[in-house]
Design a protein around this motif. Structure first.
Motif, PDB file in Angstrom:
ATOM      1  N   ALA A 201      -5.546   6.270 -11.356  1.00 11.94           N
ATOM      2  CA  ALA A 201      -6.045   5.189 -10.505  1.00 11.94           C
ATOM      3  C   ALA A 201      -6.565   5.748  -9.188  1.00 11.94           C
ATOM      4  O   ALA A 201      -7.639   5.368  -8.713  1.00 11.94           O
ATOM      5  CB  ALA A 201      -4.940   4.166 -10.251  1.00 11.94           C
ATOM      6  N   PHE A 202      -5.814   6.676  -8.597  1.00 12.49           N
ATOM      7  CA  PHE A 202      -6.245   7.299  -7.343  1.00 12.49           C
ATOM      8  C   PHE A 202      -7.568   8.038  -7.524  1.00 12.49           C
ATOM      9  O   PHE A 202      -8.484   7.904  -6.712  1.00 12.49           O
ATOM     10  CB  PHE A 202      -5.163   8.247  -6.836  1.00 12.49           C
ATOM     11  N   ASN A 203      -7.679   8.796  -8.598  1.00 11.75           N
ATOM     12  CA  ASN A 203      -8.900   9.558  -8.849  1.00 11.75           C
ATOM     13  C   ASN A 203     -10.087   8.665  -9.199  1.00 11.75           C
ATOM     14  O   ASN A 203     -11.232   9.095  -9.116  1.00 11.75           O
ATOM     15  CB  ASN A 203      -8.676  10.586  -9.957  1.00 11.75           C
ATOM     16  N   SER A 204      -9.823   7.415  -9.588  1.00 10.59           N
ATOM     17  CA  SER A 204     -10.888   6.469  -9.919  1.00 10.59           C
ATOM     18  C   SER A 204     -11.422   5.741  -8.697  1.00 10.59           C
ATOM     19  O   SER A 204     -12.414   5.021  -8.789  1.00 10.59           O
ATOM     20  CB  SER A 204     -10.383   5.431 -10.924  1.00 10.59           C
TER      21      SER A 204
ATOM     22  N   TYR B 245     -11.238  -0.638  -4.928  1.00  9.71           N
ATOM     23  CA  TYR B 245      -9.798  -0.880  -5.014  1.00  9.71           C
ATOM     24  C   TYR B 245      -9.321  -0.583  -6.431  1.00  9.71           C
ATOM     25  O   TYR B 245      -9.934  -1.032  -7.395  1.00  9.71           O
ATOM     26  CB  TYR B 245      -9.460  -2.343  -4.681  1.00  9.71           C
ATOM     27  N   CYS B 246      -8.222   0.150  -6.545  1.00 13.96           N
ATOM     28  CA  CYS B 246      -7.596   0.440  -7.829  1.00 13.96           C
ATOM     29  C   CYS B 246      -6.132   0.028  -7.754  1.00 13.96           C
ATOM     30  O   CYS B 246      -5.478   0.248  -6.733  1.00 13.96           O
ATOM     31  CB  CYS B 246      -7.690   1.932  -8.162  1.00 13.96           C
ATOM     32  N   PHE B 247      -5.638  -0.560  -8.834  1.00 19.02           N
ATOM     33  CA  PHE B 247      -4.250  -0.999  -8.885  1.00 19.02           C
ATOM     34  C   PHE B 247      -3.581  -0.367 -10.088  1.00 19.02           C
ATOM     35  O   PHE B 247      -4.145  -0.346 -11.176  1.00 19.02           O
ATOM     36  CB  PHE B 247      -4.170  -2.527  -9.011  1.00 19.02           C
ATOM     37  N   GLU B 248      -2.359   0.137  -9.897  1.00 18.76           N
ATOM     38  CA  GLU B 248      -1.572   0.691 -10.998  1.00 18.76           C
ATOM     39  C   GLU B 248      -0.340  -0.178 -11.117  1.00 18.76           C
ATOM     40  O   GLU B 248       0.435  -0.301 -10.173  1.00 18.76           O
ATOM     41  CB  GLU B 248      -1.197   2.149 -10.717  1.00 18.76           C
ATOM     42  N   CYS B 249      -0.164  -0.805 -12.282  1.00 19.99           N
ATOM     43  CA  CYS B 249       0.913  -1.775 -12.472  1.00 19.99           C
ATOM     44  C   CYS B 249       1.919  -1.355 -13.540  1.00 19.99           C
ATOM     45  O   CYS B 249       2.890  -2.065 -13.763  1.00 19.99           O
ATOM     46  CB  CYS B 249       0.328  -3.129 -12.869  1.00 19.99           C
ATOM     47  N   ILE B 250       1.691  -0.236 -14.224  1.00 22.47           N
ATOM     48  CA  ILE B 250       2.521   0.160 -15.351  1.00 22.47           C
ATOM     49  C   ILE B 250       3.769   0.913 -14.912  1.00 22.47           C
ATOM     50  O   ILE B 250       4.857   0.697 -15.418  1.00 22.47           O
ATOM     51  CB  ILE B 250       1.707   1.017 -16.352  1.00 22.47           C
ATOM     52  N   GLY B 251       3.614   1.834 -13.979  1.00 21.19           N
ATOM     53  CA  GLY B 251       4.746   2.613 -13.508  1.00 21.19           C
ATOM     54  C   GLY B 251       4.794   4.020 -14.071  1.00 21.19           C
ATOM     55  O   GLY B 251       5.870   4.595 -14.183  1.00 21.19           O
TER      56      GLY B 251
ATOM     57  N   THR C 154      -1.367   3.420  -1.313  1.00 17.29           N
ATOM     58  CA  THR C 154      -0.297   2.647  -0.701  1.00 17.29           C
ATOM     59  C   THR C 154       0.524   1.980  -1.797  1.00 17.29           C
ATOM     60  O   THR C 154       0.109   1.940  -2.951  1.00 17.29           O
ATOM     61  CB  THR C 154      -0.867   1.604   0.287  1.00 17.29           C
ATOM     62  N   GLY C 155       1.672   1.474  -1.452  1.00 16.11           N
ATOM     63  CA  GLY C 155       2.531   0.801  -2.412  1.00 16.11           C
ATOM     64  C   GLY C 155       2.772  -0.646  -2.023  1.00 16.11           C
ATOM     65  O   GLY C 155       2.567  -1.037  -0.879  1.00 16.11           O
ATOM     66  N   SER C 156       3.203  -1.419  -2.984  1.00 11.28           N
ATOM     67  CA  SER C 156       3.521  -2.815  -2.735  1.00 11.28           C
ATOM     68  C   SER C 156       4.777  -3.174  -3.522  1.00 11.28           C
ATOM     69  O   SER C 156       4.786  -3.119  -4.746  1.00 11.28           O
ATOM     70  CB  SER C 156       2.361  -3.718  -3.161  1.00 11.28           C
ATOM     71  N   LEU C 157       5.840  -3.491  -2.810  1.00  9.69           N
ATOM     72  CA  LEU C 157       7.096  -3.868  -3.443  1.00  9.69           C
ATOM     73  C   LEU C 157       7.331  -5.355  -3.208  1.00  9.69           C
ATOM     74  O   LEU C 157       7.258  -5.828  -2.066  1.00  9.69           O
ATOM     75  CB  LEU C 157       8.243  -3.042  -2.851  1.00  9.69           C
TER      76      LEU C 157
END
Length: 88
Positions: A22-25, A8-14, A59-62
């Motif tokens: 993150a996707f490539n990791s 699982y990878c999370f991107e929180c910066i924008g 995927t995204g999370s809003l």
């Protein structure tokens, strides 16, 4: 370090560039990337279709997955009633 990528990878910066990193990791076959940060510059994501075909997902999370139209009034009412928001 992760021996093939993270589950699982999370991107929180924008930033689109960090979303791609993150996707490539993520691990081939079942790695999942969750985008939490909002890209404000309108930059496109340049993802490899081949990586998606090999099983990685994005995927995204809003708002953490809540439904703003129905859940926010409920949470506000629970706050006013002094009920724990975790008992939803």
């Amino acid at each position: 370090m992760t021996n093939g990528g993270a589950d699982y990878c999370f991107e929180c910066i924008g930033l689109a560039s960090l979303m791609v990193e993150a996707f490539n990791s993520s691990r081939e076959g079942w790695g999942k990337t969750v985008i939490i940060g909002v890209e404000m510059h309108g930059s496109p994501l340049n993802l490899s279709p081949y990586a998606i075909l090999k099983g990685r997902t994005i995927t995204g999370s809003l708002f953490g997955g809540i439904k703003a139209k129905s859940d926010l009034p409920l949470l506000a009412q629970k706050y006013l009633d002094k009920v724990s928001a975790f008992s939803i």
